[in-house]
Write a protein that holds these residues in place. Sequence first.
Motif, mmCIF file in Angstrom:
data_model
loop_
_atom_site.group_PDB
_atom_site.id
_atom_site.type_symbol
_atom_site.label_atom_id
_atom_site.label_comp_id
_atom_site.label_asym_id
_atom_site.label_seq_id
_atom_site.Cartn_x
_atom_site.Cartn_y
_atom_site.Cartn_z
ATOM 1 N N GLY A 1 4.411 5.372 6.865
ATOM 2 C CA GLY A 1 3.367 6.292 6.454
ATOM 3 C C GLY A 1 2.021 5.671 6.157
ATOM 4 N N CYS A 2 1.936 4.357 5.985
ATOM 5 C CA CYS A 2 0.675 3.676 5.715
ATOM 6 C C CYS A 2 0.381 2.680 6.835
ATOM 7 N N PRO A 3 -0.885 2.489 7.180
ATOM 8 C CA PRO A 3 -1.208 1.652 8.337
ATOM 9 C C PRO A 3 -0.896 0.180 8.118
ATOM 10 N N GLY B 1 8.926 7.718 -0.013
ATOM 11 C CA GLY B 1 7.474 7.783 -0.129
ATOM 12 C C GLY B 1 6.796 7.116 1.039
ATOM 13 N N ALA B 2 5.586 6.643 0.795
ATOM 14 C CA ALA B 2 4.796 5.998 1.843
ATOM 15 C C ALA B 2 4.554 4.551 1.449
ATOM 16 N N TYR B 3 4.652 3.658 2.413
ATOM 17 C CA TYR B 3 4.426 2.255 2.087
ATOM 18 C C TYR B 3 4.093 1.441 3.324
ATOM 19 N N ALA B 4 3.306 0.413 3.089
ATOM 20 C CA ALA B 4 3.173 -0.715 4.007
ATOM 21 C C ALA B 4 3.362 -1.929 3.115
ATOM 22 N N ILE B 5 4.305 -2.798 3.454
ATOM 23 C CA ILE B 5 4.607 -3.930 2.585
ATOM 24 C C ILE B 5 4.662 -5.224 3.388
ATOM 25 N N ALA B 6 4.335 -6.304 2.695
ATOM 26 C CA ALA B 6 4.479 -7.651 3.260
ATOM 27 C C ALA B 6 5.176 -8.503 2.220
ATOM 28 N N VAL B 7 6.147 -9.289 2.666
ATOM 29 C CA VAL B 7 7.018 -10.039 1.759
ATOM 30 C C VAL B 7 7.125 -11.486 2.211
ATOM 31 N N ILE B 8 7.038 -12.405 1.243
ATOM 32 C CA ILE B 8 7.347 -13.801 1.516
ATOM 33 C C ILE B 8 8.376 -14.280 0.491
ATOM 34 N N ALA B 9 9.157 -15.289 0.871
ATOM 35 C CA ALA B 9 10.147 -15.887 -0.026
ATOM 36 C C ALA B 9 9.816 -17.364 -0.204
ATOM 37 N N GLN B 10 9.984 -17.851 -1.420
ATOM 38 C CA GLN B 10 9.610 -19.227 -1.751
ATOM 39 C C GLN B 10 10.346 -20.254 -0.892
ATOM 40 N N ASP B 11 11.596 -19.946 -0.525
ATOM 41 C CA ASP B 11 12.402 -20.916 0.226
ATOM 42 C C ASP B 11 12.463 -20.610 1.722
ATOM 43 N N GLN B 12 11.572 -19.721 2.190
ATOM 44 C CA GLN B 12 11.498 -19.418 3.621
ATOM 45 C C GLN B 12 10.046 -19.614 4.068
ATOM 46 N N ASN C 1 0.853 -1.184 0.000
ATOM 47 C CA ASN C 1 0.000 0.000 0.000
ATOM 48 C C ASN C 1 0.888 1.232 0.000
ATOM 49 N N GLY C 2 0.417 2.320 -0.627
ATOM 50 C CA GLY C 2 1.181 3.558 -0.637
ATOM 51 C C GLY C 2 1.748 3.854 -2.003
#
Length: 613
Positions: free
Chosen positions: A179-181, A158-169, A100-101
Amino acid sequence: MCGIVGAIRQTSNAVEFLVEGLKRLEYRGYDSSGIAVDTPNGIARVRRVGRVASMEEAANEVGLSGYLGIGHTRWATHGGVTEPNAHPHVSNDLIAVVHNGIIENFESERARLQALGYAFSSQTDTEVIAHAVHYEYTHAHQGQLFAAVQAACKHFHGAYAIAVIAQDQKDELVVARMGCPLLVALGDSETFIASDVSAVIAHTRRVVFLEDGDVARLTTAGIAALVDKTGNSVERAVRVSELSLASLELGPYNHFMQKEIHEQPKAIADTAEVLIDDAFHPEIFGEKAAEVFNDIHSIKILACGTSFYAGLTAKYWLESIAKIPCDVEIASEFRYRDVIADPKQLIVTISQSGETLDTMEALKYAHSLGQTHSLSICNVMESALPRESELVFYTRAGAEIGVASTKAFTTQLVALFGLSVTLGILKGHVDAAKQQSYLEQLRQLPGSIQHALNLEPQIVLWAQQFAKKSDALFLGRGIHYPVALEGALKLKEITYIHAEAYPAGELKHGPLALVDENMPVVVIAPHDKLLDKVKANMQEVSARGGELFVFADLDSNFTESEGVHVIRTPRHVGDLSPILHTIPVQLLSYHAALARGTDVDKPRNLAKSVTVE
């Protein structure tokens, strides 16, 4: 705008939560959706343009399943509404990201990553996040997703809310916020993330609100690691949400907007309760409120949209009751002009979500200029604006799902009225008798609101006429002009009828040229000191063949005639009249939208929580 969900579970299918969570975030506004899940065969992704239901159907068709996943509802900014632009974005089948953002420097980042050999398949700014994390993960921080995300975030402006996954984790989910909820929700051997608590409340009430600059590594056991913007390890408090699951359900109503309109007597009573019980004591607004209020000599209100109109109404109360000069500015404009700072001025920000980016940035700008005294009026506990403010007043509207604000607006008005009276008492302009009068007005208000709701059958008949129109004009004078603005905004938002609002006295300065038999003119005409002026303005409309729709009080002397339709609200309720007269314009817009067949709760192109510029 947009919504993020994510889950890492020990035994249950993450897809079930992702779909359910995205449905609960639909109110935020979106045009496409998608989920990505880490499966035994790698990251599997499903994306669709349109409603979450379409994406859910596609996920079911392929039997998508896994214990770790992320999901997103997108409101288009960079790039059109297409499936390739929908989230999640994937880099080299290894890294999946939702965001988001807005990444303001995405063009230079895109060029940097292209030079490193990355190919882009979308027009979005989000794809640079996926590739940047992938580069860090496969080079400087091999196999360390938490460190890779921290390193990648240093490139983003800038503004961001991020979620990350990795294939081998398969045992970790990494998130970051600026800046973003974004919140983390702690379950039993499962951990969730979401843009707001409504997405997780069916599973757990234990939540952690991330702060700007935070990066967290999550496992099924909870938060395994958390660093702040300086890279230092920190802990954030675990809070128990008081949000009711029932408030997120429609119950006997057809739409959330309808439900929320009819919840206003209770929402207003709940918000007024603290003002009444504490008799406008300054500490209602915070422990330091008396000290702060005694140190200020003027007020500046910063807000956007409907909250801005609440601020315009408050200006009348603050200057007439508290005798304090008040300016009201659109937050997105304030932050981009040269401001003459005044440390003795109270900055008041108003936001339903507490996450409105323009308002948040405007507050930060005011703080940077040395204006430290600030008060947030907000409906969401522990959101960004209250945390950034010196003082806070939480309205008690409860969850508001419909994009078009209703009960959030009227409870904001109650809070602002309470602020005006509190300041008036402190400044010596409200004596004991007047204080008791204001308390009694607040006690009577919920009942008056219910009486106004009882006018719905009459308003339905008006709405059927409005549904056939392409334009409308709203008029008001004095403190009721902002009500006209709010009425015009509601009609635009959910019916797509073009509507404008003007101070009635401005008719002859231009808008009168628009008036003919095809232009319905709505007039807010309570029995106050400006009533005779309003009647004169109505004559100007009638003389040009315009059709008048008048919201008056029981004690207003209006007679219906050809081209003049009148609905009478309860007797004039004095200073709180703007709140009462807001109800019929809400109902008019709602029923006109029903007659036109528009999507009442999710109007096109709009979002509930505006977390981008």
